[in-house]
Scaffold this motif. Structure first.
Motif, PDB file in Angstrom:
ATOM      1  N   ALA A 200      55.546  13.663  27.127  1.00  0.00           N
ATOM      2  CA  ALA A 200      55.403  15.044  27.563  1.00  0.00           C
ATOM      3  C   ALA A 200      56.452  15.886  26.868  1.00  0.00           C
ATOM      4  CB  ALA A 200      55.531  15.170  29.078  1.00  0.00           C
ATOM      5  N   PHE A 201      56.134  17.167  26.718  1.00  0.00           N
ATOM      6  CA  PHE A 201      57.070  18.126  26.160  1.00  0.00           C
ATOM      7  C   PHE A 201      57.383  19.149  27.242  1.00  0.00           C
ATOM      8  CE2 PHE A 201      54.375  16.505  22.773  1.00  0.00           C
ATOM      9  CZ  PHE A 201      55.321  16.054  21.862  1.00  0.00           C
ATOM     10  N   ILE A 202      58.669  19.340  27.531  1.00  0.00           N
ATOM     11  CA  ILE A 202      59.101  20.273  28.563  1.00  0.00           C
ATOM     12  C   ILE A 202      59.792  21.445  27.884  1.00  0.00           C
ATOM     13  CG2 ILE A 202      60.554  20.611  30.591  1.00  0.00           C
ATOM     14  CD1 ILE A 202      60.220  17.652  31.213  1.00  0.00           C
ATOM     15  N   ILE A 203      59.283  22.664  28.124  1.00  0.00           N
ATOM     16  CA  ILE A 203      59.878  23.865  27.552  1.00  0.00           C
ATOM     17  C   ILE A 203      61.114  24.211  28.350  1.00  0.00           C
ATOM     18  CG2 ILE A 203      59.501  26.279  26.956  1.00  0.00           C
ATOM     19  CD1 ILE A 203      56.531  25.677  26.741  1.00  0.00           C
ATOM     20  N   ASP A 204      62.263  24.253  27.688  1.00  0.00           N
ATOM     21  CA  ASP A 204      63.538  24.361  28.376  1.00  0.00           C
ATOM     22  C   ASP A 204      63.654  25.660  29.166  1.00  0.00           C
ATOM     23  OD1 ASP A 204      66.282  23.040  28.602  1.00  0.00           O
ATOM     24  OD2 ASP A 204      66.848  25.042  27.940  1.00  0.00           O
TER      25      ASP A 204
ATOM     26  N   ARG B 122      62.129  19.600  25.326  1.00  0.00           N
ATOM     27  CA  ARG B 122      62.589  18.219  25.474  1.00  0.00           C
ATOM     28  C   ARG B 122      61.401  17.288  25.316  1.00  0.00           C
ATOM     29  NH1 ARG B 122      67.468  16.495  27.028  1.00  0.00           N
ATOM     30  NH2 ARG B 122      69.010  18.103  27.485  1.00  0.00           N
ATOM     31  N   LEU B 123      61.572  16.319  24.451  1.00  0.00           N
ATOM     32  CA  LEU B 123      60.605  15.234  24.331  1.00  0.00           C
ATOM     33  C   LEU B 123      60.968  14.184  25.367  1.00  0.00           C
ATOM     34  CD1 LEU B 123      58.446  13.473  22.846  1.00  0.00           C
ATOM     35  CD2 LEU B 123      60.320  12.675  21.397  1.00  0.00           C
ATOM     36  N   VAL B 124      60.063  13.924  26.301  1.00  0.00           N
ATOM     37  CA  VAL B 124      60.311  12.970  27.383  1.00  0.00           C
ATOM     38  C   VAL B 124      59.244  11.886  27.315  1.00  0.00           C
ATOM     39  CG1 VAL B 124      60.523  12.645  29.873  1.00  0.00           C
ATOM     40  CG2 VAL B 124      61.301  14.778  28.830  1.00  0.00           C
TER      41      VAL B 124
ATOM     42  N   LYS C 262      61.494   6.285  30.625  1.00  0.00           N
ATOM     43  CA  LYS C 262      62.932   6.252  30.838  1.00  0.00           C
ATOM     44  C   LYS C 262      63.705   6.064  29.532  1.00  0.00           C
ATOM     45  CE  LYS C 262      62.313   4.164  35.419  1.00  0.00           C
ATOM     46  NZ  LYS C 262      62.630   3.010  36.290  1.00  0.00           N
ATOM     47  N   SER C 263      62.997   6.040  28.398  1.00  0.00           N
ATOM     48  CA  SER C 263      63.636   5.682  27.139  1.00  0.00           C
ATOM     49  C   SER C 263      64.001   6.875  26.264  1.00  0.00           C
ATOM     50  CB  SER C 263      62.721   4.745  26.336  1.00  0.00           C
ATOM     51  OG  SER C 263      62.429   3.575  27.064  1.00  0.00           O
ATOM     52  N   TRP C 264      63.262   7.985  26.392  1.00  0.00           N
ATOM     53  CA  TRP C 264      63.481   9.110  25.500  1.00  0.00           C
ATOM     54  C   TRP C 264      63.574  10.404  26.305  1.00  0.00           C
ATOM     55  CZ3 TRP C 264      64.084   7.950  20.367  1.00  0.00           C
ATOM     56  CH2 TRP C 264      63.607   6.708  19.945  1.00  0.00           C
ATOM     57  N   ASN C 265      64.611  11.166  26.013  1.00  0.00           N
ATOM     58  CA  ASN C 265      64.774  12.512  26.570  1.00  0.00           C
ATOM     59  C   ASN C 265      65.603  13.285  25.541  1.00  0.00           C
ATOM     60  OD1 ASN C 265      65.531  14.857  28.034  1.00  0.00           O
ATOM     61  ND2 ASN C 265      65.279  13.756  29.967  1.00  0.00           N
ATOM     62  N   VAL C 266      64.903  13.900  24.579  1.00  0.00           N
ATOM     63  CA  VAL C 266      65.555  14.429  23.384  1.00  0.00           C
ATOM     64  C   VAL C 266      65.372  15.945  23.315  1.00  0.00           C
ATOM     65  CG1 VAL C 266      65.710  14.280  20.878  1.00  0.00           C
ATOM     66  CG2 VAL C 266      64.991  12.271  22.207  1.00  0.00           C
ATOM     67  N   PRO C 267      66.471  16.723  23.255  1.00  0.00           N
ATOM     68  CA  PRO C 267      66.337  18.165  23.027  1.00  0.00           C
ATOM     69  C   PRO C 267      65.988  18.419  21.570  1.00  0.00           C
ATOM     70  CG  PRO C 267      68.655  17.561  23.125  1.00  0.00           C
ATOM     71  CD  PRO C 267      67.876  16.300  23.422  1.00  0.00           C
ATOM     72  N   CYS C 268      64.980  19.243  21.324  1.00  0.00           N
ATOM     73  CA  CYS C 268      64.506  19.417  19.960  1.00  0.00           C
ATOM     74  C   CYS C 268      63.694  20.699  19.830  1.00  0.00           C
ATOM     75  CB  CYS C 268      63.660  18.213  19.530  1.00  0.00           C
ATOM     76  SG  CYS C 268      62.316  17.802  20.689  1.00  0.00           S
ATOM     77  N   VAL C 269      63.299  21.005  18.602  1.00  0.00           N
ATOM     78  CA  VAL C 269      62.361  22.083  18.316  1.00  0.00           C
ATOM     79  C   VAL C 269      61.278  21.517  17.406  1.00  0.00           C
ATOM     80  CG1 VAL C 269      64.014  23.972  18.597  1.00  0.00           C
ATOM     81  CG2 VAL C 269      63.716  22.907  16.346  1.00  0.00           C
ATOM     82  N   VAL C 270      60.100  22.134  17.450  1.00  0.00           N
ATOM     83  CA  VAL C 270      59.013  21.748  16.555  1.00  0.00           C
ATOM     84  C   VAL C 270      59.214  22.467  15.230  1.00  0.00           C
ATOM     85  CG1 VAL C 270      56.535  21.812  16.165  1.00  0.00           C
ATOM     86  CG2 VAL C 270      57.417  21.340  18.449  1.00  0.00           C
TER      87      VAL C 270
END
Length: 243
Positions: free
Chosen positions: A5-9, A109-111, A114-122
């Protein structure tokens, strides 16, 4: 199955994928470059390789290949055109946010479990269509998404997760935490099901940092951190425990 899932900060909006990525590649580019021709003197004659300049920083890229298909939509209101499912991903590559007077893509955030929670941009998106119906609407989409990690200091990126937890606990004193907290989510779905809550925000309230969401999830045996129902009461681990 846990899905990406992608969460918009800025808004907390969540964009779920129908399936986990077909492939997931992480690439690190170090902060080095070769001098451009004519920009500066080239030294090191007689060496086997051209000299490089160390600029610091660098960038971390995440490459995802994903599949969307209208036939995989579980609800009865599946769209006829798969672009109705992927349009929000395209919007993540638009300059809809603003910083220092200029437009930029929104921070997300790419979620993934329990393994990935990465702040990022496309930084780039490409889409290939097939399974067209008689009216020309595509029923299946193959998406390639390129993400750039942002917002993490070099020290945080280099240390392990356990070291990050220890440092965060020390900085915040890790005291005066509640014994439990109730998950507060959105207003629910159109079919009457309760809404969901963001576990990283719950971890920030209970443990002092959103980086500790894995600890909160493990302590409560949460299998899918993206599906914590609003109203769920979560136990907060004691100051001395690590799940």
């Amino acid at each position: 199955m846990e899905r990406v899932a992608f969460i918009i900060d800025a808004t907390g909006e969540r964009i779920d994928c129908l399936l986990n990525p077909e492939t997931f590649e992480v690439r690190r580019l170090a902060g080095v470059r070769t001098p451009a021709a004519g920009s500066e003197p080239i030294v090191g004659r007689g060496q086997a390789d051209d000299p490089v300049r160390f600029t610091g920083g660098g960038r971390t890229e995440l490459l995802l290949d994903m599949v969307f298909d209208v036939g995989l939509v579980e609800s009865g209101g599946a769209p006829q055109d798969v672009r109705a499912l992927t349009a929000r991903l395209w919007n993540l590559a638009e300059n809809t946010a603003h910083e220092l007077g200029a437009g930029r893509p929104p921070l997300i955030r790419l979620v993934w479990g329990k393994s990935w929670n990465v702040p990022c941009v496309v930084s780039a998106i490409a889409e290939r269509f097939d399974a067209f119906n008689a009216g020309g609407a595509p029923g299946r989409s193959w998406i390639r998404l390129k993400l750039l990690r942002v917002g993490e200091p070099a020290g945080s990126a280099a240390c392990s997760f356990d070291e990050e937890l220890t440092r965060t606990a020390t900085a915040n004193g890790d005291t005066d935490r509640p014994a439990a907290l109730e998950a507060i989510g959105d207003g629910g779905t159109s079919d009457g099901r309760p809404g969901t809550a963001r576990i990283d925000l719950l971890a920030a309230d209970a443990l002092g940092s959103p980086m500790r969401w894995r600890e909160l999830a493990a302590h409560n045996d949460v299998d899918d951190p993206l599906a914590v129902r609003a109203g769920t009461v979560l136990a907060v681990p004691s100051a001395g425990s690590r799940s």
